[in-house]
Design a protein around this motif. Structure first.
Motif, short mmCIF file in Angstrom:
data_model
loop_
_atom_site.label_atom_id
_atom_site.label_comp_id
_atom_site.label_asym_id
_atom_site.label_seq_id
_atom_site.Cartn_x
_atom_site.Cartn_y
_atom_site.Cartn_z
N PHE A 1 0.82 -1.21 0.00
CA PHE A 1 0.00 0.00 0.00
C PHE A 1 0.86 1.27 0.00
O PHE A 1 0.48 2.29 -0.57
N TYR B 1 1.72 2.32 -3.52
CA TYR B 1 0.60 2.93 -4.24
C TYR B 1 0.34 4.33 -3.70
O TYR B 1 0.03 5.26 -4.46
N GLY B 2 0.50 4.49 -2.38
CA GLY B 2 0.32 5.82 -1.76
C GLY B 2 1.32 6.82 -2.32
O GLY B 2 0.98 7.98 -2.57
N THR C 1 -12.95 9.92 -0.64
CA THR C 1 -12.45 9.08 -1.71
C THR C 1 -11.56 9.97 -2.56
O THR C 1 -11.94 11.11 -2.85
N ALA D 1 -8.27 5.93 -4.72
CA ALA D 1 -8.14 5.32 -3.40
C ALA D 1 -9.38 5.63 -2.57
O ALA D 1 -10.02 6.66 -2.77
N ARG D 2 -9.70 4.72 -1.68
CA ARG D 2 -10.81 4.92 -0.74
C ARG D 2 -10.27 4.79 0.67
O ARG D 2 -9.19 4.25 0.88
N LYS D 3 -11.10 5.23 1.63
CA LYS D 3 -10.68 5.17 3.02
C LYS D 3 -10.33 3.73 3.39
O LYS D 3 -9.26 3.45 3.94
N GLU D 4 -11.22 2.79 3.05
CA GLU D 4 -11.01 1.41 3.49
C GLU D 4 -10.01 0.66 2.59
O GLU D 4 -9.47 -0.36 2.99
N THR D 5 -9.78 1.17 1.39
CA THR D 5 -8.82 0.55 0.46
C THR D 5 -7.94 1.67 -0.10
O THR D 5 -8.37 2.38 -1.01
N PRO D 6 -6.74 1.86 0.44
CA PRO D 6 -5.95 3.04 0.08
C PRO D 6 -5.30 2.97 -1.30
O PRO D 6 -4.29 3.61 -1.54
N THR D 7 -5.90 2.22 -2.22
CA THR D 7 -5.48 2.22 -3.61
C THR D 7 -6.69 1.75 -4.42
O THR D 7 -7.80 1.66 -3.89
N SER D 8 -6.48 1.47 -5.69
CA SER D 8 -7.58 1.02 -6.55
C SER D 8 -6.99 0.02 -7.53
O SER D 8 -5.78 -0.06 -7.70
#
Ligand code: GLU
Length: 289
Positions: free
Chosen positions: A79, A82-83, A151, A195-202
């Motif tokens: 993660f 990706y961040g 998001t 990216a979303r709060k619960e999934t910090p990438t896509s």
């Protein structure tokens, strides 16, 4: 340099004949090219991915006679990488936070549709209908400071302004027979989620980062992902990543002509194996020699 292929399943269910086709095709193409085959576990969605499905993937692929290089890259362990890519896109002014919930978005789409057709992406999902892009920096900071969930989205208009006229080389075929030199159409996806709060990438972001990091030269995957390649080309351009060749393959369908799903038992590899099918039978069922 040898060609590098990859098979990249998500461990959110058991593999079926469609996965077998994709994995075997990657395996055969890598072998014929004297290249390498990587396996990548795309497990960014913690709510749907489970360790037992990952173990089953290894078991089913080994049964099919496929070997892959180790260590296997598991996306959930990366993660931070990706961040860092999101930070690079943010530094270019191409990322903004949106604060609507899924229910808010569904309501906004209904409102937009009441006023006429609202555009949908190539997968059939409505484009982002919100207006978060025009929030002031102060309003964004205030909402984030208050702990509001958000998001991160790509500002598609700005991104396309930065990198236009993108193309890719397709050795397979798109849904309408597109092949050869294909023009990317990332704008058809609207302000995609990065990216979303619960999934910090896509999916889009991790797949382009990983294909580049792993030196993948040939992306061979189902035609359902054909137009996703538009977004992948855009992200590659914005992040300065190399561009693999693409080959999108037909999907294996069930007797009723429907796309297979992970819950369709009849075409699951485990079920077929339990009924006595051999790996050669699987090859025959998916039309590979
Ligand atoms: N993880 C994706 C899937 O299982 C495949 C991604 C790709 O091949 O680009 O559908």
């Amino acid at each position: 340099m040898p060609s590098v292929f990859r098979f990249a399943p998500s461990p959110n269910g058991h593999l079926h004949l469609g996965h077998a086709y994709s994995a075997l095709l990657n395996h055969d193409l890598a072998r014929d090219a004297g290249g390498r085959l990587l396996l990548r576990i795309e497990d960014i969605d913690a709510t749907r991915c489970r360790p037992e499905f990952e173990r089953a993937i290894y078991e089913d692929l080994a049964w099919l006679g496929i070997t892959w290089e180790t260590p296997v890259r598991r996306q959930s362990e990366h993660f931070a990488a990706y961040g860092a890519a999101i930070d690079r896109l943010s530094a270019q002014g191409l990322v903004y936070p949106s604060f609507e919930s899924r229910a808010d978005i569904a309501r906004l789409v209904r409102e937009r549709e009441a006023g006429g057709a609202w555009p949908r992406d190539p997968d059939g999902a409505p484009l982002y209908p919100g207006t978060a892009k025009s929030l002031s920096a102060e309003a964004r900071d205030r909402l984030i400071g208050q702990g509001a969930p958000f998001t991160l989205r790509l500002d598609m208009a700005a991104a396309c302004g930065r990198a236009g006229g993108l193309r890719w080389h397709e050795t397979g075929e798109g849904p309408a027979g597109e092949s050869g030199d294909v023009a990317a159409r990332p704008e058809a996806w609207g302000d995609v989620v990065l990216a979303r709060k619960e999934t910090p990438t896509s999916y889009h972001l991790s797949v382009v980062i990983d294909d580049a990091l792993q030196g993948v030269t040939d992306v061979v995957r189902g035609v359902d992902l054909f137009w996703s390649t538009s977004v992948h080309r855009l992200l590659q351009e914005l992040l300065g990543l190399p561009v693999p060749a693409y080959r999108h393959h037909r999907l294996i369908r069930d007797a009723a002509g429907q796309k297979l799903s992970k819950s369709t038992q009849a075409t699951g590899l485990r079920e077929l194996r339990a009924e006595g099918a051999s790996p050669a039978d699987v090859r025959r069922l998916v039309g590979l020699r």
